[in-house]
Scaffold this motif. Structure first.
Motif, PDB file in Angstrom:
ATOM      1  N   PHE A 105       9.868   3.513  -6.336  1.00 47.27           N
ATOM      2  CA  PHE A 105      10.506   4.524  -7.688  1.00 47.27           C
ATOM      3  C   PHE A 105       9.788   5.377  -8.084  1.00 47.27           C
ATOM      4  O   PHE A 105      10.321   6.274  -9.114  1.00 47.27           O
ATOM      5  N   ASP A 106       8.547   5.792  -7.479  1.00 46.00           N
ATOM      6  CA  ASP A 106       7.909   7.075  -7.706  1.00 46.00           C
ATOM      7  C   ASP A 106       7.102   7.570  -6.358  1.00 46.00           C
ATOM      8  O   ASP A 106       6.058   7.676  -6.353  1.00 46.00           O
ATOM      9  N   VAL A 107       8.249   7.979  -5.640  1.00 43.00           N
ATOM     10  CA  VAL A 107       7.803   8.220  -4.225  1.00 43.00           C
ATOM     11  C   VAL A 107       6.767   9.366  -4.169  1.00 43.00           C
ATOM     12  O   VAL A 107       5.690   9.364  -3.613  1.00 43.00           O
ATOM     13  N   TYR A 108       7.273  10.309  -4.933  1.00 43.07           N
ATOM     14  CA  TYR A 108       6.473  11.891  -4.720  1.00 43.07           C
ATOM     15  C   TYR A 108       5.113  11.766  -5.630  1.00 43.07           C
ATOM     16  O   TYR A 108       4.394  12.620  -5.641  1.00 43.07           O
ATOM     17  N   ARG A 109       5.000  10.748  -6.336  1.00 44.53           N
ATOM     18  CA  ARG A 109       3.559  10.512  -6.972  1.00 44.53           C
ATOM     19  C   ARG A 109       2.558   9.251  -6.416  1.00 44.53           C
ATOM     20  O   ARG A 109       1.829   8.836  -6.989  1.00 44.53           O
ATOM     21  N   SER A 110       3.205   8.824  -5.569  1.00 44.25           N
ATOM     22  CA  SER A 110       2.605   7.444  -4.754  1.00 44.25           C
ATOM     23  C   SER A 110       1.402   7.790  -4.237  1.00 44.25           C
ATOM     24  O   SER A 110       1.153   9.044  -3.735  1.00 44.25           O
TER      25      SER A 110
END
Length: 547
Positions: A105-110
């Motif tokens: 749910f926070d792919v681009y900050r994972s």
């Protein structure tokens, strides 16, 4: 007898037998070949670097980056639409926590997406630097000398003329330079080459990929993203405490926030009312009044999908909407303990929405309500109450009531869209749970002197995504350069041309023109015909029959 036979054995036969044997050869320790040397730390680092900067690994990382972005497109993201994430948790209570632990749910900050991103950046950088150095040397190098037998090349022309060889070669240099070839005359021939921009375009494309990654990194480090749910009539100020969700970059400074504010005057939505597309959205409009600063004049703006409000580099996008039923709750003493709109989360295309209302300060017991809002309520014979249309044609709210401590006053964070009923009891009447179906203006009195709830109507709300991305310009410019580089690498052909002029046996000048394409398309026939024709025109004289 045995000893006699052994003595009579032929030593040559013994040696032949030894050569035919497949048994391993016995060798002394000092005669054995030395084992392969160990790589050591430096050797392993060099090996890893070579693998990381190879084209194969770069393509694998690019594929993994694209593959990693798929969950970001299929699953709601907290930085874009937190209510949808909350709705997903409501719909999939078992699966959602697992996906959350995987940071989907926070792919681009994972962590895993960032690792792929950084590895791809290093891989591209390690691939581009040596290729740029080689390309620079190739552009400065002299064209290769003419092969001994030009007739073996795929594109070959030959004819005879009375013009002297020196004049033919001088004319060939002028013609080839006019065609933007790099030329050099040596050994009775002119060598020419062009098409270096093909590799230049290839390098530009790869450098542009780095530019895109740099632009994304700048946005991630110096930008921010946030989200805010605003009900009609309410406002928003661009301060961190006003956001429902605020994620600044690691190097972002809070004093860089633009001091704008806006008020949601009205939200309007229209839907297809007939035909096979009935119920499909046609337009969403969030009409706002905004101010660029506290002292600036008010301005009006219509925020639509893909039509954000932009203020000093900060953009406000419309990313969602829904209904907020308006309730008034009185407790057992007759006091109004709650009055206002409560946002409900849409669950389907017909805006069937779920939500909760928490009233922890009601007396004698805290109250809680949970249920769903149907914009166009109908009773399905099998499914019960459902919404048949996304617009509010026949709005009805269905609720159940709970009493007790919902934990709102415990100081622990709670979801605004979930009621904690662990320490609560469901309100019953006659041994059955109290279920309410309220239309606008209707009131339900709770049993046992617990109070009452009135449904007064509804308001619309809009969900806004607010972001500032200082790397956006870098990324867009890099995409434009990447497109230009791709076009160059696709349409420019690298080719070499040689012109040789020599005196034949009969004293006439023999002119040979040959070309070689350094691409998959090796046919230079048309271009060679044009060059030969121009060369004949530039070297006048009586010609013989072309070869």
């Amino acid at each position: 007898m045995r000893e006699d036979l052994d003595a009579a054995r032929d030593p040559l036969a013994d040696r032949a037998t030894e050569k035919l044997s497949t048994a391993p050869e016995e060798t002394a320790p000092e005669e054995r070949e030395p084992s392969l040397p160990r790589l050591g730390v430096l050797g392993w680092l060099r090996l890893v670097w070579r693998q990381l900067t190879s084209m194969r690994v770069a393509l694998i990382l690019l594929f993994l980056l694209a593959l990693g972005a798929v969950p970001g497109s299929l699953l709601p993201q907290r930085s874009i639409d937190r209510p949808k994430v909350a709705a997903y948790f409501e719909q999939h209570p078992d699966l959602a926590p697992l996906l959350d632990r995987l940071q989907l749910f926070d792919v681009y900050r994972s962590v895993w997406f960032s690792a792929i991103y950084l590895l791809l950046f290093v891989s591209l950088l390690g691939c581009i630097v040596p290729r740029t150095r080689q390309h620079w040397k190739a552009m400065r190098a002299r064209p290769p000398a003419a092969p001994r037998n030009l007739g073996k090349l795929p594109s070959y022309r030959r004819w005879e003329t009375d013009t002297a060889p020196e004049q033919v070669l001088a004319a060939a240099s002028r013609v080839l330079k006019g065609a933007r070839f790099r030329t050099v005359a040596a050994g009775g021939a002119v060598s020419a080459e062009k098409g270096y921009t093909r590799e230049t375009g290839n390098l530009l494309f790869h450098v542009s990929l780095l530019g895109v990654l740099v632009g994304v990194a700048l946005g991630s480090l110096y930008g921010f993203s946030g989200a805010k749910l605003v009900v009609e009539g309410d406002g928003f100020a661009n301060t961190p405490v006003s956001y429902d969700d605020f994620t600044p970059g690691r190097l972002f400074r809070l004093d860089a926030l633009s001091p704008f504010s806006f008020k949601l005057d009205r939200f309007a939505a229209s839907y297809q009312t007939s035909g096979p597309q009935q119920g499909q959205p046609r337009s969403f409009d969030a009409y706002v009044t905004y101010k660029k600063s506290p002292d600036a004049p008010q301005q009006r703006y219509d925020i639509r999908v893909n039509h954000p409000l932009s203020v000093d580099g900060t953009k406000v996008f419309l990313s969602g909407n829904g209904y907020a039923p308006v309730f008034t709750v009185r407790d057992g003493t007759g006091q109004v303990v709650f009055s206002g709109p409560v946002p409900f989360l849409p669950q389907d295309g017909n805006n069937t929405s779920i939500g909760v209302l928490k009233v922890p300060d009601a007396k004698p017991h805290g109250l809680g309500f949970q249920g769903f809002f149907l914009p166009t309520a109908v009773i399905h014979p099998e499914r019960g109450p459902v919404s048949a249309f996304p617009d509010a044609v026949n709005p009805v709210v269905f609720l159940t009531a709970w009493k007790g401590d919902d934990g709102s006053n415990s100081g622990l964070p709670q979801s605004a869209f979930r009621l904690n009923t662990e320490k609560m009891q469901q309100v019953t009447e006659g041994g059955e749970p109290v279920r309410m179906a309220l239309r606008q203006g209707e009131t339900k009195t709770l049993p046992d002197g617990l109070g009452s709830i009135t449904y007064q109507g509804y308001k619309r709300y809009a969900y806004f995504s607010v972001s500032r991305d200082p790397g956006e310009g870098v990324a867009l410019a890099s995409v434009a350069v990447a497109l230009a580089g791709l076009l160059l690498s696709l349409f420019v052909r690298r080719r070499r041309v040689w012109v040789r002029a020599s005196t034949g046996a009969d004293g006439r000048t023999v002119v040979e023109v040959a070309g070689l394409a350094r691409t998959e398309d090796g046919d230079l026939g048309d271009e060679m015909d044009r060059l030969a024709e121009r060369l004949r025109e530039s070297a006048p004289g009586r010609e013989g029959k072309p070869g």
